[in-house]
Design a protein around this motif. Structure first.
Motif, mmCIF file in Angstrom:
data_model
loop_
_atom_site.group_PDB
_atom_site.id
_atom_site.type_symbol
_atom_site.label_atom_id
_atom_site.label_comp_id
_atom_site.label_asym_id
_atom_site.label_seq_id
_atom_site.Cartn_x
_atom_site.Cartn_y
_atom_site.Cartn_z
ATOM 1 N N ARG A 1 0.868 -1.173 0.000
ATOM 2 C CA ARG A 1 0.000 0.000 0.000
ATOM 3 C C ARG A 1 0.903 1.221 0.000
ATOM 4 O O ARG A 1 1.770 1.367 0.864
ATOM 5 N N LEU A 2 0.759 2.077 -0.995
ATOM 6 C CA LEU A 2 1.550 3.300 -1.051
ATOM 7 C C LEU A 2 0.881 4.364 -0.194
ATOM 8 O O LEU A 2 -0.342 4.520 -0.226
ATOM 9 N N ALA A 3 1.695 5.104 0.570
ATOM 10 C CA ALA A 3 1.178 6.160 1.430
ATOM 11 C C ALA A 3 1.918 7.451 1.104
ATOM 12 O O ALA A 3 3.131 7.533 1.251
ATOM 13 N N GLU A 4 1.189 8.446 0.634
ATOM 14 C CA GLU A 4 1.805 9.736 0.334
ATOM 15 C C GLU A 4 2.147 10.449 1.635
ATOM 16 O O GLU A 4 1.340 10.495 2.571
ATOM 17 N N VAL A 5 3.384 10.994 1.702
ATOM 18 C CA VAL A 5 3.849 11.738 2.875
ATOM 19 C C VAL A 5 4.524 13.017 2.411
ATOM 20 O O VAL A 5 4.921 13.143 1.252
ATOM 21 N N ALA A 6 4.683 13.955 3.325
ATOM 22 C CA ALA A 6 5.338 15.225 3.002
ATOM 23 C C ALA A 6 6.852 15.077 3.012
ATOM 24 O O ALA A 6 7.555 15.730 2.233
ATOM 25 N N ASP A 7 7.384 14.230 3.884
ATOM 26 C CA ASP A 7 8.830 14.056 4.016
ATOM 27 C C ASP A 7 9.158 12.587 4.232
ATOM 28 O O ASP A 7 8.343 11.822 4.755
ATOM 29 N N LEU A 8 10.382 12.210 3.849
ATOM 30 C CA LEU A 8 10.882 10.864 4.082
ATOM 31 C C LEU A 8 11.971 10.921 5.130
ATOM 32 O O LEU A 8 12.656 11.935 5.276
ATOM 33 N N ASP A 9 12.149 9.826 5.885
ATOM 34 C CA ASP A 9 13.216 9.805 6.878
ATOM 35 C C ASP A 9 14.567 9.804 6.167
ATOM 36 O O ASP A 9 14.715 9.313 5.060
ATOM 37 N N GLU A 10 15.565 10.373 6.815
ATOM 38 C CA GLU A 10 16.903 10.503 6.246
ATOM 39 C C GLU A 10 17.678 9.200 6.403
ATOM 40 O O GLU A 10 17.496 8.462 7.369
#
Length: 149
Positions: A126-135
């Motif tokens: 399941r793809l989940a749109e997020v504002a930022d990704l963890d580094e």
């Protein structure tokens, strides 16, 4: 656990061998050419080669079409778009896109082993749109960023 994959031989291909493993522990099923007459690929040429079969597999699987190492080593024959993906809902004929990267013409005969088909599990995602990704340490480095060749 095993999965049943249904194989349908297409009309006019009753003499074409069904996919088969060539050894007990092989991961791939060899696919055979269902050409009506020999197809010669000159150096740099490509052709879509029919196999004379269609398949139906459970939704948890995909079939990957991969080159045969012997054809690649001996003749420079390989598959383009490798691995090719066959989705569980596809019911058309399996065809293999071959290319001759060798230096001499190569002729594909009816029933010749041309590629292999490997089945893989496809996990539910399941793809989940997020504002930022963890580094991560790698970040956006790609295409040889580690310095290895």
């Amino acid at each position: 656990m095993s999965y049943e994959v249904k194989v349908k031989r297409l009309p006019g291909c009753e003499d074409v061998r069904l996919p088969q493993k060539m050894s007990a522990l092989a991961s791939g099923f060899d696919l055979h050419a269902a050409v009506s007459e020999p197809v010669t690929l000159g150096p740099g040429e490509r052709a879509l080669i029919p196999t004379g079969i269609a398949i139906a597999m459970p939704g948890e699987l995909e079939a990957q079409i991969r080159p045969r190492s012997g054809l690649a080593l001996k003749h420079g024959i390989t598959c383009l778009n490798t691995p090719g993906t066959i989705d569980a809902d596809y019911r058309g004929e399996i065809k293999v896109l071959l290319v001759n990267l060798g230096q001499a013409p190569f002729t594909i005969e009816r029933n010749e082993r041309i590629a292999q088909m490997v089945f893989q599990l496809v996990p539910p995602v399941r793809l989940a749109e997020v504002a930022d990704l963890d580094e991560t340490e790698r970040g956006s480095g790609g295409f040889g960023h580690t310095g290895t060749q």
